[in-house]
Enzyme design. Structure first.
Site, PDB file in Angstrom:
ATOM      1  N   LYS A 197       8.759  -5.957  14.340  1.00 30.39           N
ATOM      2  CA  LYS A 197       9.583  -7.029  13.765  1.00 30.39           C
ATOM      3  C   LYS A 197       9.691  -6.891  12.254  1.00 30.39           C
ATOM      4  CE  LYS A 197       5.832  -9.304  12.173  1.00 30.39           C
ATOM      5  NZ  LYS A 197       5.539  -9.773  10.802  1.00 30.39           N
ATOM      6  N   ASN A 262       8.262  -8.640   3.788  1.00 30.43           N
ATOM      7  CA  ASN A 262       9.220  -7.671   4.320  1.00 30.43           C
ATOM      8  C   ASN A 262      10.652  -8.149   4.110  1.00 30.43           C
ATOM      9  OD1 ASN A 262       7.641  -5.421   5.887  1.00 30.43           O
ATOM     10  ND2 ASN A 262       6.590  -7.325   6.364  1.00 30.43           N
ATOM     11  N   GLU A 287       4.475  -3.617   5.000  1.00 34.88           N
ATOM     12  CA  GLU A 287       4.182  -2.791   6.172  1.00 34.88           C
ATOM     13  C   GLU A 287       5.447  -2.230   6.827  1.00 34.88           C
ATOM     14  OE1 GLU A 287       1.448  -1.636   7.233  1.00 34.88           O
ATOM     15  OE2 GLU A 287      -0.225  -3.050   7.068  1.00 34.88           O
TER      16      GLU A 287
END
Length: 348
Positions: A197, A262, A287
């Site tokens: 995700k 993100n 990440e």
């Protein structure tokens, strides 16, 4: 509830928030950071100034940069360090535990795939610790901004493991009136949902940064969930997991909120900043950037169609513009919406 001895490894925002939950539940919690300066500052001020500066830490959290001290007597070890550091920290822990009798329950609350090997974090932990005995590994994942958890905002999350006793243990120690934990035996799906995700969140932020509207975001999230499920099922996950907290839930919270690093990283890329500039200024590990590379390589290896992931990869690795990727996605060959999904039942 019986008080348990628990070690939380990693004093970023998420590790600190989880340590706070455990301490408030009455457990004996050690919070480890490999930065001596950070440990000393947190001990002196009672705050994590870099990650959760507004919040006072519970006094019963033992803060340390001594890994031996953090692990002493631990019944549960929770790894909350960046994916790229998991193997190194786990190896240090394994060295310390060599002289101990039996392994404690191992868990992690990180989200990513190892570069090169494409391993999930539970697989890394199993590789490192199995020589010491039967490793019981749990992953804690779901829609959860650390800032909101630390402020006691209502949160629901999933503890996944193939070992029922281990996942029940994690559920018990974390549950309270603002932090609800469900269990799931599908550790593959829960880990992949949490990892992949972040790629879609990068894309969602990039669309906003480039000036696209709600229609585009809705399309990205919906088709993003489809390709996450596609890869997950190919890897052995239960497709229903991706409709749950660690799938749809985590995707929504990460791909629609300014709290998500993100999403913010994607927005900055969409506004024209380079990946290097974004990483330099973010101050925390994004990440999704590394995961996009691993997931693209894994999809190629498995023959799984992941066009959004490929698009994010092309921005990160090849320097394509957001507009070039959007145009490529919108002009792909015609497909039926359920072209792959119609065949899910055949995979059981």
């Amino acid at each position: 509830m019986t008080a348990r001895k628990i070690a939380v490894l990693g004093a970023g925002s998420w590790g600190t928030a989880l340590a706070m939950v455990l301490a408030e539940n009455g457990h004996d919690v050690s919070l480890w950071t490999h930065h001596l300066d950070q440990a000393n500052e947190m001990i002196a001020t009672g705050k994590n100034a870099r990650y959760l500066p507004e919040l006072q830490l519970p006094k019963n959290i033992r803060i340390t940069s001594d890994l031996n001290l953090a692990l002493e007597g631990a019944e549960l070890i929770n790894f909350v360090v960046p994916t790229k550091a998991i193997r190194q920290v786990a190896s240090q822990v394994a060295t310390i535990l060599q002289s101990k009798q039996g392994l404690p329950i191992l868990m992690h609350a990180s989200k990513g795939l190892e570069q090169g090997s494409h391993l999930r974090i539970s697989q890394i932990l199993e590789e490192v610790f199995t020589p010491l005995g039967q490793a019981k590994v749990v992953v804690l994942s779901g829609p959860s901004h650390a800032e909101e958890v630390a402020q006691h905002d209502i949160t629901a999350i999933t503890a996944a493991s193939t070992d029922q006793g281990a996942r029940d243990f994690v559920q018990e120690v974390f549950m309270n009136d603002y932090f609800r934990v469900y269990t799931n035996p599908d550790i593959i799906g829960v880990e992949l949902g949490g990892s992949l995700k972040n790629i879609i969140a990068l894309g969602a932020g990039a669309l906003v940064g480039a000036g696209f509207g709600d229609n585009a975001k809705a399309a990205l999230l919906t088709r993003g969930l489809a390709e996450i499920t596609r890869l997950g099922v190919t890897m052995g996950a239960n497709p229903l997991t991706f409709m749950g907290l660690s799938g749809l839930g985590d995707l929504v919270v990460t791909a629609t909120s300014v709290h998500s690093r993100n999403w913010r990283a994607g927005q900055q890329i969409g506004q024209g900043q380079s990946v290097a500039e974004v990483e330099a200024h973010m101050g925390m590990v994004v990440e999704g950037l590394a995961t996009a590379i691993s997931a693209y390589e894994l999809a190629q290896e498995k023959g799984v169609d992941m066009p959004i992931t490929q698009g994010v990869y092309m921005v990160i690795k090849e320097g394509l513009s957001i507009q070039e990727v959007v145009t490529a996605l919108m002009t792909r060959e015609r497909k039926g919406e359920l072209q792959f999904e119609d065949n899910l039942a055949d995979l059981f």
